[in-house]
Design a protein around this motif. Structure first.
Motif, PDB file in Angstrom:
ATOM      1  N   LEU A   1      -5.485   8.275  10.972  1.00  0.00           N
ATOM      2  CA  LEU A   1      -6.362   7.334  10.275  1.00  0.00           C
ATOM      3  C   LEU A   1      -5.754   6.863   8.949  1.00  0.00           C
ATOM      4  N   LEU A   2      -5.003   7.755   8.297  1.00  0.00           N
ATOM      5  CA  LEU A   2      -4.345   7.366   7.047  1.00  0.00           C
ATOM      6  C   LEU A   2      -3.298   6.288   7.312  1.00  0.00           C
ATOM      7  N   GLU A   3      -2.500   6.482   8.363  1.00  0.00           N
ATOM      8  CA  GLU A   3      -1.507   5.475   8.713  1.00  0.00           C
ATOM      9  C   GLU A   3      -2.184   4.152   9.060  1.00  0.00           C
ATOM     10  N   LEU A   4      -3.309   4.244   9.756  1.00  0.00           N
ATOM     11  CA  LEU A   4      -4.060   3.051  10.125  1.00  0.00           C
ATOM     12  C   LEU A   4      -4.568   2.333   8.869  1.00  0.00           C
ATOM     13  N   ARG A   5      -5.022   3.118   7.923  1.00  0.00           N
ATOM     14  CA  ARG A   5      -5.524   2.572   6.661  1.00  0.00           C
ATOM     15  C   ARG A   5      -4.408   1.869   5.884  1.00  0.00           C
TER      16      ARG A   5
ATOM     17  N   ARG B 145      -7.226   6.629   1.117  1.00  0.00           N
ATOM     18  CA  ARG B 145      -7.585   7.716   2.029  1.00  0.00           C
ATOM     19  C   ARG B 145      -8.148   7.105   3.303  1.00  0.00           C
ATOM     20  N   PRO B 146      -8.204   7.844   4.388  1.00  0.00           N
ATOM     21  CA  PRO B 146      -8.744   7.312   5.642  1.00  0.00           C
ATOM     22  C   PRO B 146     -10.199   6.883   5.481  1.00  0.00           C
ATOM     23  N   ASP B 147     -10.648   6.027   6.404  1.00  0.00           N
ATOM     24  CA  ASP B 147     -12.027   5.540   6.342  1.00  0.00           C
ATOM     25  C   ASP B 147     -13.032   6.573   6.843  1.00  0.00           C
TER      26      ASP B 147
ATOM     27  N   ARG C  72       0.831  -1.209   0.000  1.00  0.00           N
ATOM     28  CA  ARG C  72       0.000   0.000   0.000  1.00  0.00           C
ATOM     29  C   ARG C  72       0.866   1.260   0.000  1.00  0.00           C
ATOM     30  N   ARG C  73       1.909   1.265   0.812  1.00  0.00           N
ATOM     31  CA  ARG C  73       2.777   2.449   0.909  1.00  0.00           C
ATOM     32  C   ARG C  73       3.544   2.680  -0.397  1.00  0.00           C
ATOM     33  N   TYR C  74       3.966   1.601  -1.012  1.00  0.00           N
ATOM     34  CA  TYR C  74       4.674   1.712  -2.295  1.00  0.00           C
ATOM     35  C   TYR C  74       3.780   2.355  -3.349  1.00  0.00           C
ATOM     36  N   VAL C  75       2.537   1.886  -3.422  1.00  0.00           N
ATOM     37  CA  VAL C  75       1.588   2.426  -4.388  1.00  0.00           C
ATOM     38  C   VAL C  75       1.222   3.861  -4.038  1.00  0.00           C
ATOM     39  N   ARG C  76       0.996   4.124  -2.755  1.00  0.00           N
ATOM     40  CA  ARG C  76       0.631   5.479  -2.329  1.00  0.00           C
ATOM     41  C   ARG C  76       1.752   6.469  -2.654  1.00  0.00           C
TER      42      ARG C  76
ATOM     43  N   ASN D  19      -3.484  -1.438   7.976  1.00  0.00           N
ATOM     44  CA  ASN D  19      -4.475  -2.501   8.151  1.00  0.00           C
ATOM     45  C   ASN D  19      -5.411  -2.701   6.968  1.00  0.00           C
ATOM     46  N   GLY D  20      -5.425  -1.772   6.037  1.00  0.00           N
ATOM     47  CA  GLY D  20      -6.385  -1.864   4.955  1.00  0.00           C
ATOM     48  C   GLY D  20      -7.702  -1.221   5.336  1.00  0.00           C
ATOM     49  N   PRO D  21      -8.751  -1.397   4.525  1.00  0.00           N
ATOM     50  CA  PRO D  21     -10.042  -0.754   4.797  1.00  0.00           C
ATOM     51  C   PRO D  21     -10.649  -1.236   6.124  1.00  0.00           C
TER      52      PRO D  21
END
Length: 488
Positions: free
Chosen positions: A461-465, A434-436, A378-382, A468-470
């Motif tokens: 929340l972004l870091e959490l996303r 983006r955050p949930d 996720r971080r690579y893509v973001r 952990n994903g959605p």
């Protein structure tokens, strides 16, 4: 007008005469335009690159003409005829025209430039050429950059004009100047870069006396505006064989004036193989990136490939065990890339994209060879954002090892990463993580108004996303409340 090649055994053959005639037959737009100039009492000739490309069998719908008519007369002739007219270059004697006409078996949109016979030269303190108009095509052709661009076909009679032996040089695939190289480069120093560009575009050799003049006069490029240098460099790097042109820029000393970070790489060593030439490595990465292009030449990708290691000279360290390291060269290189591209007047968007790719080009290796977690993917893509496809190509191109086993292992590892990205993209919206909870929901859950705390909560929340994903709304709200309680 006499043909300079009439007594030369390598003169234009009858077949070539027919080729030029056939070219003009399938481009009736040229004959039509010529008749209009003739009726107005002026001459018109197809000239320069258009004639060269016609003889090479690569003429497109961009046509260059020259005339004894002054720009104001050209405008009077073309305005009733053209679909559109541009006066952007009129200060330099050039009128631009667009015309839809039949070319071959179909209608084409022709982009036409008509330039008054002229001569131009730089003085030692000016960045702009001084233009004076001439009265003969011989005057015009002698001021052209190279002999292969100093040929013309007079219209409508279709007479081939080649006073400087351009046809012979075209057959020999060599770049020479109509007069002395010194005079040509004094008239317009950008022609030195153009020699490198044509070598790359056409796979021509540059005559030794021309190369010698480039070496002696390299500092004259300083008088040319950054915009013109940038545009010429872009044409070179977008060519079919940029290595050849870049090598000439470096060997002649021109690169030291316009892109000094490139020749600086010649002195460095790669961190994996101490004796590996980073300059050669960078050119190989560029070529490998070109091989991966899918929709034609990609300037952003090519610039990133060429510049990805320019931070190495400033970060080189000799370690106690004898290795050479370049720690954080991607970060330093991104800053250097931005500085150089700004100096060359690239657009803000292009500066941002190329420097970001340089910064990210080692990110794949930073994760190691183990299994990638969903969070890492996720971080690579973001971090890559809209540059992800280019980052894929750049990362793959950066593998230039001759060790087939190592190269295959790296390729498999990256195949695995792309598969993981594709799998996660099916499950989540990776392209726009983006955050949930949005800003309004954060305020509602925490019972607060707008302010810095909302931004901090959003970042949490972004870091959490990413980690952990959605998450379901209720789970995200609970995690947010727990984090908020810990802040007080």
């Amino acid at each position: 007008m006499p043909n300079a090649n009439e007594d030369n055994p390598t003169a234009l053959s009858q077949v070539q005469h027919r080729a030029v005639s056939e070219l003009l037959c399938v481009s009736p737009v040229a004959d039509d335009l010529a008749r209009r100039f003739q009726e107005a009492g002026f001459s018109l000739a197809l000239v320069g690159g258009s004639v060269r490309d016609a003889l090479l069998g690569r003429l497109g719908n961009d046509l260059d003409f020259t005339t004894d008519a002054r720009p104001e007369d050209v405008l009077k002739i073309v305005r009733p005829w053209a679909d559109a007219v541009w006066e952007v270059g009129i200060a330099f004697g050039t009128v631009g025209v667009q015309k839809a006409a039949r070319g071959g078996d179909a209608e084409q949109i022709f982009q036409i430039e008509i330039t008054t016979y002229r001569s131009e030269a730089y003085d030692r303190t000016s960045r702009k050429p001084e233009v004076s108009y001439g009265d003969s095509i011989e005057e015009d052709l002698v001021r052209r950059d190279f002999t292969v661009n100093a040929m013309a076909v007079a219209l409508p009679e279709k007479e081939f004009i080649d006073p400087h032996g351009g046809l012979e040089d075209l057959a020999e695939r060599v770049l020479r100047t109509p007069g002395t190289p010194e005079d040509s480069f004094s008239d317009d120093p950008l022609r030195m870069m153009r020699a490198a560009r044509f070598a790359a575009q056409l796979d021509f050799e540059v005559a030794p006396d021309v190369v010698d003049a480039m070496k002696r006069m390299a500092e004259r490029i300083d008088i040319v505006s950054a915009e013109r240098v940038r545009d010429e460099f872009n044409k070179l790097i977008l060519s079919t064989n940029p290595r050849k042109g870049l090598g000439l820029l470096v060997d002649s000393g021109l690169a030291q004036r316009v892109l000094p970070e490139l020749p600086a790489l010649r002195l460095e060593s790669d961190e994996h193989h101490r004796h590996k030439d980073v300059y050669e490595h960078s050119l190989t990465v560029l070529e490998q990136a070109i091989d991966l292009e899918e929709d034609g030449p990609d300037l952003v990708l090519r610039l990133a490939a060429l510049l990805h290691d320019i931070g190495k000279p400033r970060t080189r360290r000799f370690e106690a065990d004898g290795r050479v390291s370049f720690h954080h060269h991607e970060v330093v290189g991104a800053k250097m890339t931005k500085k150089r591209m700004v100096a060359l007047k690239y657009s803000n968007e292009m500066v941002k994209d190329v420097s970001r790719l340089v910064e990210l080009h080692l990110r794949f290796h930073g994760y190691g060879t183990g299994e990638w977690t969903d969070s890492a993917v996720r971080r690579y893509v973001r971090d890559a954002g809209p540059l992800l496809s280019r980052l894929h190509k750049l990362t793959r191109s950066d593998c230039t090892t001759r060790n087939k086993r190592k190269a295959a292992a790296l390729s498999r590892a990256y195949d695995g990463l792309e598969e993981r990205i594709a799998k996660l993209q099916e499950q989540e919206e990776l392209d726009a993580i983006r955050p949930d909870l949005d800003g309004n929901q954060i305020q509602e859950v925490l019972g607060i108004g707008p302010g810095p705390s909302v931004g901090k909560a959003y970042k949490f929340l972004l870091e959490l996303r990413l980690e952990n994903g959605p998450m379901e709304h209720g789970d995200a709200a609970a995690a947010l409340k727990e984090w908020w309680a810990a802040q007080s």
